[in-house]
Design a protein around this motif. Structure first.
Motif, PDB file in Angstrom:
ATOM      1  N   ARG A 105      55.014  55.752  37.081  1.00  0.00           N
ATOM      2  CA  ARG A 105      54.626  55.928  35.679  1.00  0.00           C
ATOM      3  C   ARG A 105      55.850  56.186  34.805  1.00  0.00           C
ATOM      4  O   ARG A 105      56.210  55.362  33.970  1.00  0.00           O
ATOM      5  N   PHE A 127      54.163  43.918  34.000  1.00  0.00           N
ATOM      6  CA  PHE A 127      53.955  45.045  34.908  1.00  0.00           C
ATOM      7  C   PHE A 127      53.205  44.551  36.129  1.00  0.00           C
ATOM      8  O   PHE A 127      52.082  44.043  36.031  1.00  0.00           O
ATOM      9  N   THR A 129      51.243  45.128  39.552  1.00  0.00           N
ATOM     10  CA  THR A 129      50.445  46.180  40.163  1.00  0.00           C
ATOM     11  C   THR A 129      49.507  45.582  41.205  1.00  0.00           C
ATOM     12  O   THR A 129      49.596  44.398  41.537  1.00  0.00           O
ATOM     13  N   HIS A 134      44.937  49.074  39.835  1.00  0.00           N
ATOM     14  CA  HIS A 134      44.309  48.702  38.557  1.00  0.00           C
ATOM     15  C   HIS A 134      42.873  49.211  38.465  1.00  0.00           C
ATOM     16  O   HIS A 134      42.440  49.686  37.410  1.00  0.00           O
ATOM     17  N   LYS A 152      50.338  54.356  39.869  1.00  0.00           N
ATOM     18  CA  LYS A 152      50.505  53.044  39.249  1.00  0.00           C
ATOM     19  C   LYS A 152      49.441  52.815  38.181  1.00  0.00           C
ATOM     20  O   LYS A 152      49.714  52.179  37.144  1.00  0.00           O
ATOM     21  N   ASN A 153      48.245  53.313  38.407  1.00  0.00           N
ATOM     22  CA  ASN A 153      47.214  53.235  37.373  1.00  0.00           C
ATOM     23  C   ASN A 153      47.664  53.994  36.129  1.00  0.00           C
ATOM     24  O   ASN A 153      47.496  53.528  34.992  1.00  0.00           O
ATOM     25  N   GLU A 156      50.314  51.910  34.366  1.00  0.00           N
ATOM     26  CA  GLU A 156      49.717  50.810  33.614  1.00  0.00           C
ATOM     27  C   GLU A 156      49.102  51.315  32.313  1.00  0.00           C
ATOM     28  O   GLU A 156      49.299  50.725  31.242  1.00  0.00           O
ATOM     29  N   ARG A 157      48.344  52.398  32.397  1.00  0.00           N
ATOM     30  CA  ARG A 157      47.699  52.933  31.198  1.00  0.00           C
ATOM     31  C   ARG A 157      48.730  53.382  30.166  1.00  0.00           C
ATOM     32  O   ARG A 157      48.554  53.188  28.953  1.00  0.00           O
ATOM     33  N   VAL A 175      49.975  42.403  32.383  1.00  0.00           N
ATOM     34  CA  VAL A 175      49.760  43.061  33.668  1.00  0.00           C
ATOM     35  C   VAL A 175      49.355  41.994  34.686  1.00  0.00           C
ATOM     36  O   VAL A 175      48.461  41.190  34.424  1.00  0.00           O
ATOM     37  N   SER A 177      47.959  41.809  38.487  1.00  0.00           N
ATOM     38  CA  SER A 177      47.381  42.639  39.546  1.00  0.00           C
ATOM     39  C   SER A 177      47.003  41.774  40.732  1.00  0.00           C
ATOM     40  O   SER A 177      46.379  40.717  40.568  1.00  0.00           O
ATOM     41  N   ILE A 230      46.001  40.362  31.094  1.00  0.00           N
ATOM     42  CA  ILE A 230      46.003  40.704  32.509  1.00  0.00           C
ATOM     43  C   ILE A 230      45.681  39.470  33.329  1.00  0.00           C
ATOM     44  O   ILE A 230      44.842  38.644  32.942  1.00  0.00           O
TER      45      ILE A 230
END
Length: 237
Positions: A105, A127, A129, A134, A152-153, A156-157, A175, A177, A230
């Protein structure tokens, strides 16, 4: 002529992404933490494709090292067009309890903010992930992977919360994923602690993306004229 920085670019998805971008005419900066020879090998492959390559050592959790890396890129290339936030961690042994959060983060946001300041003509932040991260909190997560998924969540946020700020400067945030990626160190480590995981997930999903499959989608996200916010790679359930 585009310039891309790829974190964790000395192996796996990062290295494959470097080569995908080089094939598309992008010059590449390969960030690594401690494997100089491995990073230089990737750089040599980029140069063989006719593109410029620079390797830069920096532990992303070290704010001073990251600032020095961005300054070096500024001096060498005049700035960045693309930042691929590929490096992550937390499965390593003997790391501090907050290491995953600091890397997945805090370090991601710090580098994105610094790099965005060099993107004077707009740019792209990608990003990288996993579905485990996610969808963390919405779908079951492997207990062994939970600290990484949660951090990682959170990363991302935190980046998505800055999306409007980046957009004001012409910078897109995308993003990417992925499902369990066949051949990555993460998949191998998880399969080691939970034998048969790769085989069972492949049977459940019907297909597991390879490193090259995933890297191609990351490069696509970095270069698409009008990217999706995404991109999902592989089955999401």
């Amino acid at each position: 002529m585009a310039i891309a920085l790829i974190t964790g670019g000395s192996r796996g998805i990062g290295a494959a992404t470097a080569l995908e971008l080089a094939r598309s005419g992008v010059d590449v900066v390969i960030n690594y933490r401690d494997k100089a020879a491995r990073a230089e090998k990737v750089a040599d492959q980029v140069r063989e494709l006719g593109r410029r390559a620079l390797t830069v050592r920096a532990d992303l959790t070290d704010a001073a090292a990251v600032a020095a890396m961005v300054e070096q890129i500024q001096d060498e290339f005049g700035g960045l067009d693309i930042l691929v936030l590929n490096a992550s961690g937390g499965l390593e042994r003997d790391v501090a309890a907050d290491y995953a959060l600091r890397l997945n983060r805090d370090a991601q946001v710090r580098l994105a903010d610094l790099a965005s300041q060099t993107m004077i003509n707009g740019g792209r932040i990608v990003f990288v992930t996993s579905h485990e991260a996610h969808f963390f909190g919405d779908q079951p997560t492997l207990p062994e992977y939970e600290p990484i998924a949660a951090s990682k969540n959170a990363g991302e946020r935190a980046l998505v919360a800055r999306r409007a700020d980046y957009a004001e400067h012409g910078i897109d945030l995308v993003v990417v994923s992925g499902d369990l990626i066949d051949g990555t160190i993460t998949a191998k480590l998880l399969d080691r602690v939970r034998p048969g995981l790769i085989t069972s997930r492949r049977a459940e999903a019907g297909y597991l993306p390879t490193i090259d499959d995933f890297a191609a989608r990351v490069a696509e996200a970095a270069l698409a004229p009008t990217p999706d916010k995404i991109i999902f790679v592989g089955a999401t359930r």
